[in-house]
Design an enzyme around this catalytic site. Structure first.
Site, PDB file in Angstrom:
ATOM      1  N   GLU A 105     -11.962  -3.193  29.233  1.00 34.08           N
ATOM      2  CA  GLU A 105     -11.523  -2.041  28.451  1.00 34.08           C
ATOM      3  C   GLU A 105     -11.080  -0.892  29.361  1.00 34.08           C
ATOM      4  O   GLU A 105     -10.134  -0.167  29.028  1.00 34.08           O
ATOM      5  CB  GLU A 105     -12.649  -1.572  27.519  1.00 34.08           C
ATOM      6  CG  GLU A 105     -13.055  -2.599  26.474  1.00 34.08           C
ATOM      7  CD  GLU A 105     -11.897  -3.050  25.608  1.00 34.08           C
ATOM      8  OE1 GLU A 105     -10.993  -2.227  25.336  1.00 34.08           O
ATOM      9  OE2 GLU A 105     -11.895  -4.229  25.191  1.00 34.08           O
TER      10      GLU A 105
ATOM     11  N   GLY B  91       0.777  -1.228   0.000  1.00 28.94           N
ATOM     12  CA  GLY B  91       0.000   0.000   0.000  1.00 28.94           C
ATOM     13  C   GLY B  91       0.806   1.274   0.000  1.00 28.94           C
ATOM     14  O   GLY B  91       0.238   2.360   0.133  1.00 28.94           O
TER      15      GLY B  91
END
Length: 636
Positions: free
Chosen positions: A451, A232
């Site tokens: 989290e 990329g």
């Protein structure tokens, strides 16, 4: 980074013409001719007649059951009367409803037959003994002549097709697609963020346009240019730009297209491709994904007789065969230069190596400016700020970001792409697409604590990347996401930064253990990344006092490569045991530090978990406000 989509980027193959209508239907015509010939050789469409014994025939005449007969040499055919047809239709050998019959005269002549037929008023006909000789010859030879003519035409068309290219016989023809300037509108102006590479390419393009200027100084054009970089980063786009700028024939092919199941096809295609390029020199040949055929020889299962290695040998030979006046340049792209054969990389083959890395902030801004040329932007879009928030994005990622933002704007029926569309597109690329997951309240609470454990460590660790957001909305394969955005581009990492990063990874698992007294399977990916990072710190970067400053190829990619190439391990079993023990020791130590830190900040952890359970997503500002409030309460 890939070129913008458009009709100008489509390359039209010129050396592989489409098959014509007769070529496509040759086999069909041949089959039809054989079928017609078989019909010709049948009984010319005559209906099948009932076979009668001669005695039955005479009995039928005597019973007035025969209306008409036709005499031809030793055979007699005829028609029954209505009564005769009804009488003989019950016979098992007869065809029901068939009024005709045939019989064979006996070897001895029967002089009473004509008299018998006349007495019973049977119509008597006679035919000649045979067709004229020229008609017999036509009937016998015409089908075979037509068949041979069609076969000669079929094979002639096949040979013509082999010469012109295409078809099932065209195994050795090159599959390279040829393009000229008029078929590719991509230029160096469409390539941004790789200015050093563009300068290198501009010099090569100038050499192709005016070689006399360089030859007068004794300079020789490089034979090969190797484009190296992660996926990329613009290798293929740069090759397309060269094709648009150089104004010379450009042949493009993927390295995997050389290899087929037939032995020797790859080498034959290489010879054909270089032969075509030499005919139209100056010319450019672009080979994408060179590592598909350019891997080190002798490492495969086939040894020196492997088809891939024979193809590589032919490429090496063709590049050595270039003369100074030929002006044929070979461009190749790969993201695995470490596996290429050393003979490919020596001067005289690929003389230049252009490295394309992930773009820095200014380069990302320039790339975004290229991709938003045809995108109507709202006034609140700041490309420099967007470039600062896309650290680590490649050129292809940035193109995808602009496209996703445009799709989001179209989905919301907007006339311009605003900053919110880019924010949603960025989250979709980094975090993954939001998905529905029906979690139980207990699972949802566990995800929140997990989290928030990551978030607490990311917020307080001095060397960790800044915290951006926390969400318990499932994205991609994750049940929740804690996002961090680096302050600036990193090219080297310190030991303190890496250890703080590992603590952030272990924060979710330690939070679960602190709150519930046990851990879940949600930390699988965190543990894998943490172990890999510690292994590289110890074995490759020398960040261990017990192991010392050793650089060992123990990363996952190096282990795979070594096994693939049959290379022995470069350290002993004792060293391997020592490395494993050190990895375990460091992970346990970092986990203990993380668990102790979360125990000290348990109030902040619980407050943050309650807030994220209520709002599902918290921004960096909201997280900072909650933690500061809890700190002030603790001090008070």
């Amino acid at each position: 980074m890939t070129a913008p989509n458009g009709p100008g980027n489509q390359q039209k193959p010129e050396n592989n013409p489409q098959p014509t209508l007769p070529d496509r239907y040759s086999f069909l015509w041949l089959s039809a001719a054989i079928f017609l010939m078989m019909l010709w050789l049948q009984d010319n469409g005559q209906p099948q007649l009932q076979d009668l014994a001669y005695s039955d025939f005479k009995t039928a005449v005597e019973n007035n059951q025969v209306a008409e007969v036709t005499l031809k040499e030793e055979s007699v055919t005829g028609l029954f009367t209505d009564s005769g047809a009804a009488s003989f239709s019950s016979d098992s050998a007869a065809r029901p409803g068939s009024p005709g019959f045939r019989t064979i005269l006996p070897p001895m002549e029967d002089p009473s037959l004509l008299t018998l037929l006349e007495e019973h008023e049977v119509t008597i006909k006679a035919t000649p003994s045979g067709l004229p000789w020229w008609q017999e010859m036509i009937r016998g030879f015409l089908p075979w002549l037509l068949l041979l003519a069609l076969m000669f035409w079929f094979w002639g068309a096949a040979q013509k097709k082999m010469i012109q290219g295409g078809g099932v016989f065209d195994f050795s023809r090159s599959k390279a697609r040829r393009a000229r300037r008029e078929t590719s509108t991509t230029t160096l102006d469409d390539v941004a963020g790789i200015e050093s590479a563009k300068r290198e390419i501009a010099e090569i393009i100038d050499f192709l346009k005016s070689p006399q200027k360089y030859r007068a100084l004794g300079a020789v054009m490089p034979k090969g240019v190797l484009l190296v970089g992660p996926p990329g980063t613009g290798k293929t786009l740069l090759a397309r730009a060269i094709a648009g700028e150089a104004e010379v024939p450009f042949y493009s092919i993927s390295a995997s297209e050389f290899i087929e199941m037939f032995v020797g096809v790859g080498a034959a295609r290489v010879r054909d491709m270089f032969q075509e390029a030499r005919k139209e020199a100056p010319a450019l040949i672009f080979i994408d994904e060179l590592d598909a055929i350019g891997r080190s020889r002798g490492a495969g299962l086939g040894g020196g007789h492997d088809e891939r290695e024979q193809t590589l040998n032919q490429i090496l030979t063709e590049m050595d065969g270039f003369e100074a006046h030929e002006n044929v340049l070979v461009l190749a792209a790969t993201n695995r230069p470490d596996v290429l054969d050393s003979a490919l990389l020596r001067p005289g083959r690929f003389d230049r190596k252009i490295t394309l890395d992930r773009p820095h902030k200014d380069a990302r801004t320039a790339i975004l400016q290229v991709h938003v040329r045809k995108v109507p932007l709202a006034e609140d879009v700041d490309l420099e700020q967007l470039a600062a928030r896309t650290i680590g994005f490649s050129g292809a990622d940035l193109k995808n970001l602009v496209n996703e933002a445009a799709l989001t704007a179209a989905r919301e029926n907007l006339h311009e792409v605003n900053a919110h569309c880019f924010e949603l597109a960025r989250d979709r690329i980094i975090l993954g697409e939001e998905r529905d997951a029906h979690l139980t309240p207990k699972e949802r609470e566990a995800v929140a604590y997990h989290e928030c454990g990551h978030a607490i460590m990311a917020y307080y660790m001095p060397n960790a990347d800044p915290l951006t957001k926390v969400t318990i909305i499932p994205h991609g394969m994750a049940m929740g996401v804690t996002e961090q955005t680096p302050r600036e581009d990193h090219y080297t990492y310190t030991e303190s930064y890496l250890k703080d990063r590992i603590k952030v990874m272990l924060g979710g698992r330690c939070s679960e253990k602190l709150i519930y007294g046990e851990v879940s399977t949600g930390a699988q990916n965190d543990l894998k990344e943490a172990t890999t990072l510690v292994r590289r710190m110890i074995g490759q970067w020398g960040m261990s006092e017990k192991i010392g400053p050793l650089g060992l190829s123990i990363g996952e990619e190096h282990v795979f490569l070594g096994r693939e190439m049959g290379l022995p391990r470069e350290f002993s079993e004792k060293m391997a045991e020592l490395i494993d023990a050190e990895i375990q020791s460091q992970l346990l130590a970092l986990e203990k530090e993380t668990r102790d830190f979360l125990s000290e900040h348990r109030n902040q952890l619980e407050a943050l978990a309650k807030a994220v359970l209520k709002k599902e997503t918290l921004s960096a500002e909201e997280i900072d406000e909650i933690l500061r409030k809890e700190d002030s309460r603790k001090i008070a």
